[in-house]
Design an enzyme around this catalytic site. Structure first.
Site, mmCIF file in Angstrom:
data_model
loop_
_atom_site.group_PDB
_atom_site.id
_atom_site.type_symbol
_atom_site.label_atom_id
_atom_site.label_comp_id
_atom_site.label_asym_id
_atom_site.label_seq_id
_atom_site.Cartn_x
_atom_site.Cartn_y
_atom_site.Cartn_z
ATOM 1 N N LYS A 148 0.848 -1.017 -0.026
ATOM 2 C CA LYS A 148 -0.125 0.158 0.010
ATOM 3 C C LYS A 148 0.976 1.134 -0.067
ATOM 4 O O LYS A 148 1.775 1.183 0.789
ATOM 5 C CB LYS A 148 -1.057 -0.126 1.122
ATOM 6 C CG LYS A 148 -1.959 1.093 1.343
ATOM 7 C CD LYS A 148 -2.924 0.771 2.519
ATOM 8 C CE LYS A 148 -3.829 2.060 2.497
ATOM 9 N NZ LYS A 148 -4.947 1.913 3.602
ATOM 10 N N SER A 154 -9.690 1.879 2.356
ATOM 11 C CA SER A 154 -8.691 2.653 1.851
ATOM 12 C C SER A 154 -7.661 1.728 1.023
ATOM 13 O O SER A 154 -7.186 2.332 -0.155
ATOM 14 C CB SER A 154 -8.188 3.807 2.484
ATOM 15 O OG SER A 154 -7.315 3.138 3.479
ATOM 16 N N SER A 181 -9.850 -0.135 6.925
ATOM 17 C CA SER A 181 -9.263 0.016 5.460
ATOM 18 C C SER A 181 -8.583 -1.319 4.952
ATOM 19 O O SER A 181 -8.422 -1.491 3.996
ATOM 20 C CB SER A 181 -8.258 1.114 5.602
ATOM 21 O OG SER A 181 -8.880 2.456 5.650
#
Lengths: 472, 485
Positions: free
Chosen positions: B75, B150, B174
């Site tokens: 990420k 996210s 997330s």
């Protein structure tokens, strides 16, 4: 109309003398090339987190104890949020709710009485980076970012400029002797903010407070306070309302000038720092630190007086912490304190001052110094020889005995050798003089013998021999 | 194109050991799959050159662990030295870090190969990957649907079978919510289990990095690699090392499970509820005790999150001013205030600015007492509520999301919607607990997930139950369908 009385409170920021910074392992050193002692934490890079330097906590507890503060046994850090280019994260890690120390005092000597200047609180925080403004540009040096600071805040209990100066001087002495800080105002390792308000004598409510930020020297503290009192007096007497504001002391015009009004000050949005867990301090931990507390000047003065050292010498010693350390070492080795103190604050200090150096720059060792004092005490050498030996000790790492041998400074104690010099001087005339005035005659003769021996005759032996010869 | 990456981790490991395949084969397969799936928009930055270099280096090394030479996606809020790290923001569009996050050191120690940095909601603020400066990520199951967020890019890179693993971060859901939306396994470890050093902070007291994978066993293997006490993160915990897969396969008969009534309330989509109830029935039939319980104040988790997470975020994101790194305006700047105004005004997207403003507001003046400290005390009550339940129960379970993946563009004008996407995941972050999202069904070709929550540092127990359910359901979780058909 009754008198206007000033009320003063002082905030001192002091940089701690730890090896590393407070929230990163960068070195904490002054005067290096800009932006060399930095890492990604000091720069506030994304993803970095603070660590906590244990030494800073230890020094913080030590400072709290030296300032007679209570130690907070459960503390955390807070974030103070404000935007400024010298503030890398745009928040400063500080202690707002749980300062490491609180409710302490520093005692100052007003001549006729002692006064306690009460400490409201003292807390740990990180220093910002240094801004250098040049040709309309601002340069940033992050070497200072993250240097540990302790902020010490008094209650509003200081009555005038004199007390303010005595307080700051006393505080400096404690922080220096405590090994807390270099307390060099000129290098910024000690910085002072002064809060002043005026009130009518019959009024119990404090007047509007004006803050003077970052005063650069102790004499400037006095000047700034006197100027500010006069400025506020004039305003009040002309019925002008004092506004809460932050001012600075302008060194060039020797006046305080306004920086900003308090109303426009930042809303710091304090909240507990989530990256540093709460810290619990055990009593036993505080006790261990108590054992490491050094002797402070106020105790030293008493100790030196008891040893018979005079006030002038005591002051000279206290004002030079490094030399003072040598005397303390001598005393702990059982050496004569008075002779030691006289040498240190006399010829030794004069030599250092003349050459603008520190004792560490010379070859003087504590063992050599002890040897010299011992020889003087036992009269093995005269004070004149002592001076010669000392002057050699600065340059040479030889032992005292070797210095004496190399420079032919050994005292003549051999009775026959001395009698060979003494006997020709004794005649009837002298004996008559001696019968009239013992002391004067002996003194005269010793002087003559010293001339002949270039000061190397052992005065004790000479004295003995003379008394014997003259009484024959 | 080869399809080695469709094999299980153990099979890949054996082929590497037997020299049937080389690390470079895996890397090249990854990059060709990335090319074929470009429309999904999973990646912001690819690490092609370095990945190939690393793969070639590994050819001569002994295959010494199960993760050796396995490609992984990271990420883009996890700091990678020399590899652009944007946090999905224009603010860091030019930011090349000078150091590696703790977890990156860990995966390097296992000789995993970083393939690239995945797309995400800007600074992890969002739950549909629509706030990213680099555009939204498409759901691999249905390209008109959101990926969730996210960690949307991480989830889709795994679900589309580009990589077997990704790292995500979870502040309010997330990792778990996009895992549920994409039919993969995502774990948010106990707060403090994985070092946050090098994770760009959103909300420091809630953030946690975690593994995202195709199945339960492999998830535990990645967790094995990334945990550990880190002296650079004072909130990371000292724990004995353990094998998180060690309880997999143990009997589950007699275990006690609590289901908070809040997790099956009327706001939950009926299809999700029925899939979840199906799992509950399976468990009951296997001799598991299931009770429905209440947790005080759990219904306030969303407003609590808005206060605590955004307050911390407003401070954490203050450092982005364009002075030392990051976006700098072209406009002429006359003073420091203008510098902040233009660099931050232009560098941040709308959602981030909205959240910074809310966060600043709740900390401002007297509000800090009225909002922030009050929120902290209620957070404590919720956390204690979970602790009390764990005195009597082994697990707490419930659905992961309230809805199925929705259409791209939906809810973008509703500032509150994204928070309610995380209604069921936020309480776990508030209490610092470990929780997994596990796929439990496919409905109209859209995946559904459930959460398994345990007491602090009991991740191994989560893997045990998750593995059991995974085996019972035996779902085909490849969005490309059955390739053999």
């Amino acid at each position: 109309m009754n008198k206007l009385l000033p009320t003063i409170g002082i905030e001192v920021h002091c940089e701690l003398k730890t090896k590393n910074k407070v929230f990163s392992n960068s070195l904490n050193v002054y005067g290096e090339i800009a932006n060399t002692n930095i890492n990604e934490i000091d720069l506030g890079y994304p993803g970095t987190l603070p660590t906590l330097n244990k030494d800073v906590i230890d020094v913080g507890i030590k400072t709290a104890l030296l300032l007679n503060c209570k130690v907070n046994k459960s503390m955390y850090f807070d974030r103070k949020n404000y935007f400024y280019p010298d503030n890398p994260k745009n928040y400063q890690i500080t202690q707002k709710s749980t300062p490491i120390g609180y409710d302490g005092f520093v005692e100052i000597d007003l001549g006729d009485k002692l006064k306690k200047i009460y400490i409201e609180e003292m807390h740990i925080e990180e220093d910002t980076c240094k801004s250098i403004h040049e040709n309309g540009k601002t340069l940033l040096d992050f070497n200072r970012a993250g240097v540990p600071l302790i902020e010490i805040v008094t209650k509003p209990v200081i009555d005038n400029d004199n007390e303010a100066v005595l307080y700051v001087e006393k505080l400096r002495e404690i922080l220096l002797y405590g090994g807390i800080s270099d307390v060099k105002i000129e290098e910024g390792s000690l910085r002072c903010d002064v809060n002043i308000s005026l009130r009518r004598e019959d009024c119990n409510v404090l007047g509007t407070k004006v803050e003077i930020k970052n005063i650069g020297s102790i004499s400037a503290i006095k000047e700034a306070i006197l100027f500010e009192i006069e400025r506020q007096e004039k305003l009040i007497n002309n019925s002008v309302v004092i506004v809460a504001e932050t001012r600075k002391f302008d060194e060039s015009i020797r006046e305080t000038v306004s920086m900003r009004l308090k109303e426009t000050n930042n809303d710091y949005r304090y909240f507990p720092e989530p990256d540093i867990p709460r810290l619990l301090i055990e009593d036993s931990y505080i006790e261990e630190i108590k054992k490491t507390l050094p002797i402070l000047p106020s105790e030293l003065r008493i100790k030196y007086k008891e040893l018979g050292i005079n006030d002038i010498t005591i002051n000279a010693l206290i004002s030079n912490m490094e030399l003072n350390k040598y005397l303390l070492d001598l005393i702990s080795m059982g050496t004569n304190a008075i002779i030691g103190a006289n040498i240190i604050t006399g010829d030794l200090l004069a030599y250092l001052n003349k050459n603008g150096i520190s004792i560490k720059d010379t070859n003087i060792t504590i063992d050599n110094l002890k040897c010299l004092v011992d020889k003087l005490e036992s009269n093995e050498i005269s004070s004149k020889i002592g001076k010669i030996i000392l002057s050699n000790m600065f340059e040479s790492s030889d032992s005292v005995d070797l210095i004496m041998e190399k420079n032919d400074l050994k005292l003549i104690s051999d009775e026959n050798e001395l009698l060979n010099i003494i006997k020709p001087m004794i005649n009837d005339e002298i004996k008559i003089e001696y019968s009239k005035n013992n002391e004067k005659t002996i003194k005269y003769l010793i002087g003559e013998i010293m001339k002949v021996t270039k000061g190397k005759a052992n005065p004790v032996v000479v004295n003995d021999l003379l008394s014997k010869e003259l009484s024959k | 194109m080869t399809n080695y990456l469709d094999l299980s981790l153990i099979e890949i490991n054996n082929k590497l050991k037997n020299r049937e395949i080389k690390p470079i084969d895996l890397v090249m397969e990854c990059f060709s799959k990335i090319e074929n799936n470009e429309d999904l928009n999973c990646f912001i930055t690819l690490n092609k050159e370095e990945a190939i270099k690393k793969a070639l280096e590994l050819e001569n090394k002994e295959v010494d662990n199960i993760l050796f030479a396995i490609p992984i996606a990271i990420k883009d809020n996890i700091i990678t030295k020399g590899l652009k790290t944007t946090c999905g923001s224009n603010m860091l569009n030019n930011f090349i870090p000078t150091y590696d996050a703790y977890v990156i050191n860990k995966i390097n120690n296992c000789n995993m190969i970083v393939i690239g940095k995945t797309n995400m909601d800007e600074f992890a603020m969002g739950s549909s990957n629509q706030t990213s400066y680099f555009g939204c990520v498409l759901n691999a199951w249905n390209k008109s649907k959101v990926s969730g967020g996210s960690s949307g890019g991480s989830a889709v890179s795994v679900s589309s079978r580009i990589v077997p693993f990704a790292l995500g971060s979870d502040t309010g859901g997330s990792i778990r919510q996009p895992s549920a939306f994409n039919g993969i396994v995502g774990l948010k470890p106990t707060y403090g289990r994985v070092s946050r050093y090098g994770l760009v902070s959103f909300a420091s007291s809630l953030d946690q990095i975690g593994p995202m994978s195709r199945n339960v066993l492999e998830n535990s293997m990645l967790l094995n690699c990334i945990v550990g006490k880190d002296n650079n993160d004072l909130t990371s915990c000292e724990k004995d090392s353990e094998d998180f897969s060690r309880l997999i396969g143990e009997d589950i008969k007699g275990i006690k499970i609590a289901i908070p009534n809040f997790y099956v309330n009327d706001n939950i989509n009926e299809d999700i509820k029925s899939n979840f109830n199906n799992v509950v029935n399976i468990l009951k039939n296997k001799g598991v005790n299931v009770d429905y319980v209440d947790i005080d104040y759990i219904e306030y988790s969303v407003p609590l999150y808005q206060i605590i997470a955004l307050a911390e975020a407003s401070s954490n994101l203050a450092r982005f001013d364009g002075i030392r790194y990051g976006y700098c305006t072209d406009k002429k700047i006359n003073n420091a205030d203008e510098l902040y105004k233009y660099n931050r005004g232009e560098g941040f997207g709308e959602e981030v600015k909205r959240r910074i403003m809310i966060g600043s507001y709740v900390l401002s003046g007297d509000n800090v007492q009225e909002y922030y400290y009050k929120a902290l005390s209620i957070r404590k009550i919720i956390s204690d509520g979970f602790s009390n339940l764990f005195k009597n129960y082994d697990y707490i379970i419930g659905p992961t999301t309230t809805t199925l993946p929705y259409n791209i563009g939906e809810g973008q004008n509703d500032a509150v919607k994204s928070f309610f996407d995380d209604l069921l995941t936020i309480p776990v972050n508030m209490a610092g607990l470990p929780a997994m999202s596990l796929p439990i069904g496919i409905n109209n070709n859209l995946p559904i997930g459930m959460q398994i929550i345990c007491n602090k540092f009991e991740e191994a127990k989560i893997y045990k139950l998750a593995s059991f359910i995974e085996k019972e359901l035996n779902l085909n979780l490849d969005p490309r369908g059955d390739l053999n058909e």
